[in-house]
Scaffold this active site. Structure first.
Site, PDB file in Angstrom:
ATOM      1  N   LYS A   1      11.446  19.829  43.769  1.00 33.06           N
ATOM      2  CA  LYS A   1      11.936  20.925  43.539  1.00 33.06           C
ATOM      3  C   LYS A   1      12.498  21.709  44.471  1.00 33.06           C
ATOM      4  CE  LYS A   1       7.586  20.249  41.498  1.00 33.06           C
ATOM      5  NZ  LYS A   1       7.571  19.300  40.503  1.00 33.06           N
TER       6      LYS A   1
ATOM      7  N   HIS B   1       9.831  14.054  41.974  1.00 33.49           N
ATOM      8  CA  HIS B   1       9.091  14.988  41.908  1.00 33.49           C
ATOM      9  C   HIS B   1       9.446  16.441  42.592  1.00 33.49           C
ATOM     10  CE1 HIS B   1       4.636  16.979  41.687  1.00 33.49           C
ATOM     11  NE2 HIS B   1       4.973  16.478  40.534  1.00 33.49           N
TER      12      HIS B   1
ATOM     13  N   HIS C   1       0.210  26.193  38.864  1.00 31.76           N
ATOM     14  CA  HIS C   1       0.690  25.093  39.316  1.00 31.76           C
ATOM     15  C   HIS C   1       1.250  25.025  40.847  1.00 31.76           C
ATOM     16  CE1 HIS C   1       4.532  22.123  39.144  1.00 31.76           C
ATOM     17  NE2 HIS C   1       3.393  21.548  38.607  1.00 31.76           N
TER      18      HIS C   1
ATOM     19  N   LYS D   1       1.392  25.038  44.936  1.00 29.29           N
ATOM     20  CA  LYS D   1       1.032  24.054  46.022  1.00 29.29           C
ATOM     21  C   LYS D   1       1.153  25.082  47.470  1.00 29.29           C
ATOM     22  CE  LYS D   1       2.007  20.996  42.611  1.00 29.29           C
ATOM     23  NZ  LYS D   1       2.855  21.423  41.611  1.00 29.29           N
TER      24      LYS D   1
ATOM     25  N   ASP E   1      25.962  26.292  49.444  1.00 25.58           N
ATOM     26  CA  ASP E   1      26.893  26.480  50.742  1.00 25.58           C
ATOM     27  C   ASP E   1      26.359  26.028  51.933  1.00 25.58           C
ATOM     28  OD1 ASP E   1      28.805  27.516  48.780  1.00 25.58           O
ATOM     29  OD2 ASP E   1      28.544  29.481  49.257  1.00 25.58           O
TER      30      ASP E   1
ATOM     31  N   ASP F   1      -5.135  30.366  59.049  1.00 29.90           N
ATOM     32  CA  ASP F   1      -5.331  31.505  60.087  1.00 29.90           C
ATOM     33  C   ASP F   1      -4.254  32.286  60.352  1.00 29.90           C
ATOM     34  OD1 ASP F   1      -7.800  30.164  60.983  1.00 29.90           O
ATOM     35  OD2 ASP F   1      -6.791  29.025  62.643  1.00 29.90           O
TER      36      ASP F   1
END
Length: 413
Positions: A292, A290, A113, A115, A297, A120
């Site tokens: 996350k 979608h 899952h 991404k 603080d 380089d």
């Protein structure tokens, strides 16, 4: 592999496809030596074709490009689409592909899952966006709200090393016992500091959750969490309420217009517990959420692929970065407070499910089912995930792997 806090990084928040895709495609276009890209979903739509064109051009000018897609999330790319890339030299792999059963995908558990993009050893991207037009505002009311970060600096070396150690052929000693890693402590908090954390099914099974729990324990003033799929375990929920009860302002942004109806059902089972415990719950109503992300603080933040549900916390391969930086924290805070003000509805007493015996029974059953869901899945017959590399012609060669590795000597490095 164990990562440490890295200083001296450049960190840029990217919101939705309008900011993320141009940044990624530009970096690919400027790549000189190597590109590593992994994602859960790659669709053959306008966005997917732009990524295809960028990778194809890079490969044709001699850049080494490697792609890892999840076999469940990206099952429908055409042979022609993939062949054009592999013919140009792109190494193209699927994580744990399996044939459909009566037209249905069966490989739903323990997915890849993450991404991540690395260019380089100079630039890295990590977040929650896949490669799909669904992340563009032009997609319409179902367009997804999401976040990622662009990184430069020493942290990119850690992300590259993580990727290289998980490529085929990179074996690692396996232990029959499970090791649990404490959340890496930042002993000298400063600015522009980044830590890579990940979840796998070996030694890092709960690393991301441990960082969330540590953050909730250390919070003094405010915590904002925006998460698409929110149904964590009891430890997490208890830590949220405990922080709220000691005076920390807790804001939780979840889907109000979910892409899957069960998401709302699951989250609402927790409303009574959270709201009555002092947690401010906001339903994001503009479009499906979608993202996350979270902040604490004025210095701590996280961005990545991990939801706060049983799949992400206990089964899937995930990756986040933890960030200590006041400017980034404030940028993310301004963004999240902006969507709270413009596009969210706060859950109040009138929206709480009635406390009937039936609702209480449903909540208890659902909560305990989801709480023990990963353990239940663990009782299913075990299988070793496989990696399929597509070589021209597009006939996948299957290699047994656990960490995403192979013993096939014909696989490109």
């Amino acid at each position: 592999m164990k990562c440490s806090w890295r200083e001296g990084n450049k960190i840029q928040l990217l919101e939705n496809g309008e900011q993320y895709y141009p940044a990624v495609f530009k970096a690919i276009g400027e790549a000189q030596e190597r590109i590593i890209l992994e994602t859960f979903i790659w669709f053959e739509d306008d966005v997917g074709k732009q990524l295809h064109a960028a990778l194809l051009a890079a490969a044709q000018r001699g850049v080494k490009a490697e792609v890892l897609l999840d076999g469940y999330g990206s099952p429908d790319l055409s042979d022609e689409f993939v062949n054009e890339l592999t013919a140009a030299g792109v190494v193209f792999r699927y994580y744990d592909p399996r044939p459909r059963l009566f037209g249905m995908r069966t490989n739903v558990f323990r997915r890849m899952h993450r991404k991540i993009v690395v260019i380089d050893a100079r630039i890295a991207f990590i977040g929650g966006l896949n490669y799909s037009a669904e992340h563009m505002s032009s997609y319409g009311p179902e367009a997804k709200q999401d976040y990622a970060v662009r990184l430069e600096g020493p942290i990119v070396e850690d992300i590259l090393q993580f990727e290289l150690e998980n490529l085929p052929g990179q074996s690692a000693a396996r232990r029959w016992w499970r090791r649990h890693h404490k959340a890496e402590e930042n002993r000298q908090p400063g600015e522009a500091q980044v830590l890579l954390v990940w979840r796998d099914n070996e030694e890092h099974r709960d690393d991301i959750e441990r960082h969330y729990l540590k953050m909730l324990t250390q919070a003094r003033r405010e915590v904002i969490i925006a998460n698409a799929y929110f149904f964590p375990g009891y430890r997490f929920l208890h830590a949220l309420r405990k922080a709220a009860r000691r005076g920390v302002r807790i804001k939780l942004i979840i889907q109000g217009e979910p892409d899957m109806p069960i998401v709302r059902v699951g989250a609402r089972l927790l409303y009574n517990y959270l709201v009555k415990g002092g947690v401010q719950v906001f339903e994001y109503r503009r479009r499906p959420l979608h993202g996350k992300v979270a902040l604490m603080d004025d210095h701590w933040a996280t961005v990545g692929s991990s939801n706060l549900d049983p799949l992400s916390l206990s089964l899937n391969l995930e990756a986040n970065v933890i960030i200590h930086d006041r400017h980034f924290n404030q940028t993310l805070r301004d963004n999240l407070n902006g969507i709270i003000a413009a596009d969210c509805q706060q859950v109040d007493e009138t929206m709480l499910p009635k406390r009937t015996w039936w609702n209480l029974t449903k909540s208890v059953l659902a909560f305990h089912f989801l709480r023990h869901f990963p353990a239940l899945v663990g009782w299913l017959p075990a299988h070793t995930p496989r990696l399929a590399q597509v070589d021209p012609p597009a006939q996948p060669t299957m290699e047994t792997q656990d960490r995403v590795e192979t013993e096939n000597t014909g696989v490109k490095p």
